[in-house]
Design a protein around this motif. Structure first.
Motif, PDB file in Angstrom:
ATOM      1  N   UNK A  24       8.354  18.657  12.093  1.00 33.39           N
ATOM      2  CA  UNK A  24       9.184  18.511  13.559  1.00 33.39           C
ATOM      3  C   UNK A  24       9.341  17.062  13.749  1.00 33.39           C
ATOM      4  N   UNK A  25       8.528  16.043  13.427  1.00 29.32           N
ATOM      5  CA  UNK A  25       8.664  14.638  13.392  1.00 29.32           C
ATOM      6  C   UNK A  25       9.709  14.379  12.467  1.00 29.32           C
ATOM      7  N   UNK A  26       9.535  14.645  11.141  1.00 31.83           N
ATOM      8  CA  UNK A  26      10.543  14.473  10.075  1.00 31.83           C
ATOM      9  C   UNK A  26      12.036  14.928  10.413  1.00 31.83           C
ATOM     10  N   UNK A  27      12.098  16.284  10.996  1.00 26.79           N
ATOM     11  CA  UNK A  27      13.143  16.700  11.225  1.00 26.79           C
ATOM     12  C   UNK A  27      14.155  15.954  12.408  1.00 26.79           C
ATOM     13  N   UNK A  28      13.262  15.549  13.389  1.00 26.03           N
ATOM     14  CA  UNK A  28      13.867  14.665  14.473  1.00 26.03           C
ATOM     15  C   UNK A  28      14.378  13.283  13.893  1.00 26.03           C
ATOM     16  N   UNK A  29      13.680  12.803  12.900  1.00 25.52           N
ATOM     17  CA  UNK A  29      14.076  11.458  12.429  1.00 25.52           C
ATOM     18  C   UNK A  29      15.099  11.397  11.820  1.00 25.52           C
ATOM     19  N   UNK A  30      15.435  12.554  10.871  1.00 29.29           N
ATOM     20  CA  UNK A  30      16.665  12.743  10.131  1.00 29.29           C
ATOM     21  C   UNK A  30      17.797  13.429  10.669  1.00 29.29           C
ATOM     22  N   UNK A  31      17.442  14.116  12.132  1.00 28.35           N
ATOM     23  CA  UNK A  31      18.668  14.513  12.526  1.00 28.35           C
ATOM     24  C   UNK A  31      18.855  16.292  12.271  1.00 28.35           C
ATOM     25  N   UNK A  32      18.029  16.859  11.960  1.00 26.51           N
ATOM     26  CA  UNK A  32      17.894  18.326  11.744  1.00 26.51           C
ATOM     27  C   UNK A  32      17.022  18.968  12.523  1.00 26.51           C
ATOM     28  N   UNK A  33      17.283  20.225  12.847  1.00 29.83           N
ATOM     29  CA  UNK A  33      16.285  21.161  13.470  1.00 29.83           C
ATOM     30  C   UNK A  33      15.273  21.449  12.353  1.00 29.83           C
ATOM     31  N   UNK A  34      13.994  22.096  12.830  1.00 35.85           N
ATOM     32  CA  UNK A  34      12.685  22.089  11.967  1.00 35.85           C
ATOM     33  C   UNK A  34      12.977  23.033  10.864  1.00 35.85           C
ATOM     34  N   UNK A  35      13.781  24.146  11.039  1.00 40.74           N
ATOM     35  CA  UNK A  35      13.869  24.996   9.868  1.00 40.74           C
ATOM     36  C   UNK A  35      14.569  24.625   8.616  1.00 40.74           C
ATOM     37  N   UNK A  36      15.808  23.979   8.952  1.00 41.82           N
ATOM     38  CA  UNK A  36      16.670  23.646   7.861  1.00 41.82           C
ATOM     39  C   UNK A  36      15.913  22.272   7.183  1.00 41.82           C
ATOM     40  N   UNK A  37      15.132  21.417   8.004  1.00 46.29           N
ATOM     41  CA  UNK A  37      14.584  20.391   7.190  1.00 46.29           C
ATOM     42  C   UNK A  37      13.372  20.782   6.365  1.00 46.29           C
ATOM     43  N   UNK A  38      12.553  21.845   6.742  1.00 45.97           N
ATOM     44  CA  UNK A  38      11.477  22.389   5.920  1.00 45.97           C
ATOM     45  C   UNK A  38      12.111  22.939   4.719  1.00 45.97           C
ATOM     46  N   UNK A  39      13.357  23.557   4.853  1.00 50.40           N
ATOM     47  CA  UNK A  39      14.068  24.211   3.680  1.00 50.40           C
ATOM     48  C   UNK A  39      14.336  23.275   2.638  1.00 50.40           C
ATOM     49  N   UNK A  40      14.990  22.122   3.127  1.00 48.54           N
ATOM     50  CA  UNK A  40      15.326  20.773   2.407  1.00 48.54           C
ATOM     51  C   UNK A  40      14.091  20.387   1.405  1.00 48.54           C
TER      52      UNK A  40
END
Length: 158
Positions: A24-40
């Motif tokens: 969740x923190x990572x997604x917020x920092x890079x400007x994505x929602x949690x699910x796409x961030x996790x997939x990346x």
């Protein structure tokens, strides 16, 4: 994964700076929602861009006060003799890094020990007796100006 986009580069940069970030923190920092961030992140792991997650430990706090750079000159640079040396080097825990080098020498080692006496013992009893060693040349770190495991990523954004 053939090409890294700006989100991938941001993910790599953020995880290099702090691998303990929650998704969740990572997604917020890079400007994505949690699910796409996790997939990346998973795709970067599967493609081999992210090889693992590690704790950075202060070597001084755990009693490893000496850092030596040891150039190893091989007696003969043949395939089998070099493989024997590589295997022996991998088994020595005090050798924390080993690189083939150009110019004089065959390998450049980074070696850590608690003190100079321990290094002396390691050099005289272990390093000089590695298979195929002709000579050792040692320099000692007198202090770190810059150390870390973060790789520059700017060239990938161009």
């Amino acid at each position: 994964m053939t090409k890294l986009d700006r989100y991938d580069l941001q993910i790599l940069a953020e995880l290099q700076a702090d691998a303990r970030l929650t998704n969740a923190e990572l997604a917020q920092r890079v400007g994505l929602s949690a699910a796409p961030c996790w997939r990346r992140v998973r795709a970067l792991e599967e493609a081999g861009y992210i090889k693992g997650y590690h704790a950075e430990i202060d070597r001084h706090k755990i009693g490893l006060g000496v850092l030596a750079f040891v150039r190893v000159d091989a007696d003969k640079n043949t395939g089998e003799r070099t493989r024997e040396m590589e295997e022996a080097i991998r088994r020595i825990p005090e050798i924390v890094s080993c690189h083939y080098i150009s110019g004089a020498g065959t390998f450049e080692l980074q070696v850590v020990t608690p003190d100079l006496e321990a290094f002396s013992q390691l050099a005289r009893k272990v390093l000089i007796n590695l298979p195929n060693v002709k000579d050792l040349h040692t320099s000692f770190s007198l202090g770190e100006v810059k150390a870390g495991a973060s790789w520059p990523l700017g060239h990938l954004a161009r």
